[in-house]
Design a protein around this motif. Sequence first.
Motif, PDB file in Angstrom:
ATOM      1  N   LYS B   8      51.319  52.982  42.517  1.00  0.00           N
ATOM      2  CA  LYS B   8      52.339  52.237  43.254  1.00  0.00           C
ATOM      3  C   LYS B   8      52.113  50.742  43.135  1.00  0.00           C
ATOM      4  CE  LYS B   8      53.149  55.854  46.630  1.00  0.00           C
ATOM      5  NZ  LYS B   8      53.047  56.238  48.038  1.00  0.00           N
ATOM      6  N   VAL B   9      53.159  50.095  42.791  1.00  0.00           N
ATOM      7  CA  VAL B   9      53.067  48.662  42.636  1.00  0.00           C
ATOM      8  C   VAL B   9      54.133  48.004  43.491  1.00  0.00           C
ATOM      9  CG1 VAL B   9      53.273  46.754  41.032  1.00  0.00           C
ATOM     10  CG2 VAL B   9      52.257  48.898  40.292  1.00  0.00           C
ATOM     11  N   ILE B  45      50.523  43.474  44.292  1.00  0.00           N
ATOM     12  CA  ILE B  45      49.736  44.086  45.353  1.00  0.00           C
ATOM     13  C   ILE B  45      49.854  45.586  45.160  1.00  0.00           C
ATOM     14  CG2 ILE B  45      49.463  44.296  47.856  1.00  0.00           C
ATOM     15  CD1 ILE B  45      48.902  41.481  46.640  1.00  0.00           C
ATOM     16  N   PHE B  46      48.770  46.192  44.744  1.00  0.00           N
ATOM     17  CA  PHE B  46      48.829  47.598  44.370  1.00  0.00           C
ATOM     18  C   PHE B  46      47.977  48.464  45.286  1.00  0.00           C
ATOM     19  CE2 PHE B  46      44.576  47.657  42.658  1.00  0.00           C
ATOM     20  CZ  PHE B  46      44.378  46.376  42.168  1.00  0.00           C
ATOM     21  N   SER B  47      48.263  49.743  45.231  1.00  0.00           N
ATOM     22  CA  SER B  47      47.364  50.697  45.875  1.00  0.00           C
ATOM     23  C   SER B  47      46.964  51.735  44.833  1.00  0.00           C
ATOM     24  CB  SER B  47      48.027  51.356  47.080  1.00  0.00           C
ATOM     25  OG  SER B  47      49.104  52.151  46.671  1.00  0.00           O
ATOM     26  N   LEU B  58      45.647  46.976  48.485  1.00  0.00           N
ATOM     27  CA  LEU B  58      45.461  45.527  48.629  1.00  0.00           C
ATOM     28  C   LEU B  58      46.245  44.969  49.810  1.00  0.00           C
ATOM     29  CD1 LEU B  58      44.146  45.802  45.823  1.00  0.00           C
ATOM     30  CD2 LEU B  58      45.226  43.661  45.190  1.00  0.00           C
ATOM     31  N   ALA B  59      47.352  45.621  50.144  1.00  0.00           N
ATOM     32  CA  ALA B  59      48.178  45.158  51.271  1.00  0.00           C
ATOM     33  C   ALA B  59      47.380  45.144  52.579  1.00  0.00           C
ATOM     34  CB  ALA B  59      49.412  46.033  51.402  1.00  0.00           C
ATOM     35  N   ASP B  60      46.388  46.014  52.661  1.00  0.00           N
ATOM     36  CA  ASP B  60      45.571  46.071  53.879  1.00  0.00           C
ATOM     37  C   ASP B  60      44.803  44.766  54.112  1.00  0.00           C
ATOM     38  OD1 ASP B  60      46.414  48.643  54.201  1.00  0.00           O
ATOM     39  OD2 ASP B  60      44.568  49.562  53.425  1.00  0.00           O
ATOM     40  N   PHE B 119      27.324  49.517  44.240  1.00  0.00           N
ATOM     41  CA  PHE B 119      28.478  48.694  44.605  1.00  0.00           C
ATOM     42  C   PHE B 119      28.687  48.696  46.122  1.00  0.00           C
ATOM     43  CE2 PHE B 119      29.485  49.890  40.211  1.00  0.00           C
ATOM     44  CZ  PHE B 119      29.779  48.646  39.677  1.00  0.00           C
ATOM     45  N   ASN B 120      29.057  47.538  46.637  1.00  0.00           N
ATOM     46  CA  ASN B 120      29.466  47.465  48.049  1.00  0.00           C
ATOM     47  C   ASN B 120      30.948  47.107  48.146  1.00  0.00           C
ATOM     48  OD1 ASN B 120      29.316  44.836  47.223  1.00  0.00           O
ATOM     49  ND2 ASN B 120      27.905  44.143  48.826  1.00  0.00           N
ATOM     50  N   TYR B 121      31.655  47.342  47.047  1.00  0.00           N
ATOM     51  CA  TYR B 121      33.110  47.160  47.024  1.00  0.00           C
ATOM     52  C   TYR B 121      33.706  48.269  46.148  1.00  0.00           C
ATOM     53  CZ  TYR B 121      31.866  44.696  42.657  1.00  0.00           C
ATOM     54  OH  TYR B 121      31.363  44.369  41.425  1.00  0.00           O
ATOM     55  N   PRO B 122      34.981  48.579  46.365  1.00  0.00           N
ATOM     56  CA  PRO B 122      35.559  49.715  45.638  1.00  0.00           C
ATOM     57  C   PRO B 122      35.769  49.444  44.149  1.00  0.00           C
ATOM     58  CG  PRO B 122      37.219  48.657  47.008  1.00  0.00           C
ATOM     59  CD  PRO B 122      35.917  47.996  47.342  1.00  0.00           C
ATOM     60  N   ILE B 123      35.592  50.492  43.368  1.00  0.00           N
ATOM     61  CA  ILE B 123      35.837  50.419  41.925  1.00  0.00           C
ATOM     62  C   ILE B 123      36.989  51.377  41.586  1.00  0.00           C
ATOM     63  CG2 ILE B 123      34.870  50.842  39.622  1.00  0.00           C
ATOM     64  CD1 ILE B 123      33.508  48.529  41.089  1.00  0.00           C
TER      65      ILE B 123
END
Lengths: 329, 180
Positions: B8-9, B45-47, B58-60, B119-123
């Motif tokens: 989704k974009v 801004i994608f999910s 990313l909207a979060d 990682f401490n962030y999502p990949i």
Amino acid sequence: MDITIMNLSKPKEEINYDDVFDVVIIGGGVAGFSAGIYASRARMNAVLVEKLGPGGQIATTNVVENYPGIPEINGYELGLKLEEQARKHGLKVILDEVKGVNLKEELKTVKLASGKELKAYSVIIATGADYKKLGVPGEEKFIGRGVSFCATCDAAFFKDKDVVIVGGGNTALDEGLFIANFARSITIIHRRDSFRAEKILQERVFANPKFKFIFNSVVEEIIGNEKVEAVKIRNVQTGEISEVKTDGVFVFIGMVPNTQMFEDLEKDEYGYIKVNLYDMSTNIPGVFAAGDCISKFLRQAITAAADGAIAAVAAEKYVDKIKQKVSKK
Amino acid sequence: MRKLSNFKVTLLVLVTILFVSSPIHLMGVEKAIGKESEKNLPAFIFSAKDIEGNKVNLADYLGKKIIVVNFWATWCPPCRFEIPELIKLQKVYKDKIQIIGVSLDRSLGDVKNYRENKFNYPIIWDRYGEIAYLYGGISSIPTTFIINTEGKIVERIIGARTFESFEYVIKKYIPKATNK
């Protein structure tokens, strides 16, 4: 490739910034870690500062096959192994960036981006060199949009595409052979009438049907709209201008030494540090230099390793003298 | 234009009319990225699901944090050198920024088997290169986009950077009152 070797981000030892080190080594490439191995084995209180990761330039080399005793190794792995070997012998490693130095005093100071400082009796500079840019119109604009300086990083994005390589040395041909695993065609543009790369590499590219060659020509401009579409070239003998359509341009035309920070050191006209090749000493007592940042005939991993070893042993002798002088006072 | 599967974009400003299918709008974004004169145009801004199966949207983070989108691959040495720097950045600025790693690896296994760093962030594994495409097409890695709290791309950084270099850049976009 599943790398599980230690990582610079997880230092195993505490660094005491109040220490006066015997030697600070600036740069974690082949020269720096080789110096580190020899310094540590000499039981010097040695620390190496690297800003990103181990290996330096060699880390972006797909295959290293001219290092004696190692028939074939990925450059990144070689960097990790150098670090592992140096740490095993007791070298302390800091992941930080050197922002300034004071080399003239007997007690040298190395200032880090973190705000910390290191003090040492001697310094070995092994900061290497970066890839030289063409300096032609379109180059800056298209970096990341078709212009690349790292085949290992970016070759995969040119699968079944046409690319141009600029250069004629070992790096140009070596990286070209790697790019040939992905690209449909590779055109090597070289300013001279023959390559200066090792003959074995020349044999390989000449035998590979993906390669085309344009000699006696220089790139004048990189052309495109949103991405690279062509290069404008000039024949240096006839002056003829022509265009070569391409999806990407890989630039391997030599190096620029990372020596700008060392204003007090004597350098050659290209910025490489002048050293006495007998012991890698510079014009400042207690300051040594090694690897691709020095003025010399051949810049290869093997010569960097040798430089590093010589610099470390020379630094050891120098520091011993300084300490003897101090103890007599 | 590539087909956008399971993905989704949303273009932040023009919302649903630009969703997924219009090549014109995609071209518009390609133009927007990376040019000084065209900075501050909206980012996509994608999910998507990360490699652990968690949804990342990313909207979060919009309006709350600076978003750092880092394109990388396990085959790329400078990308790997940079990862500890990004981990440190996420740790130090956890309340101010959110890093999203976008892997361009050929297989999910390559990413999942990567164990050099925790990682401490999502990949996210960009299997079909869709995210890369929507960010103007990536032909060099690492490439890192800094998206401000208004959802606009404010920096496009090519090549590996140290923690200090990233810190210098992101501090420019953290609102003064909340600057670390």
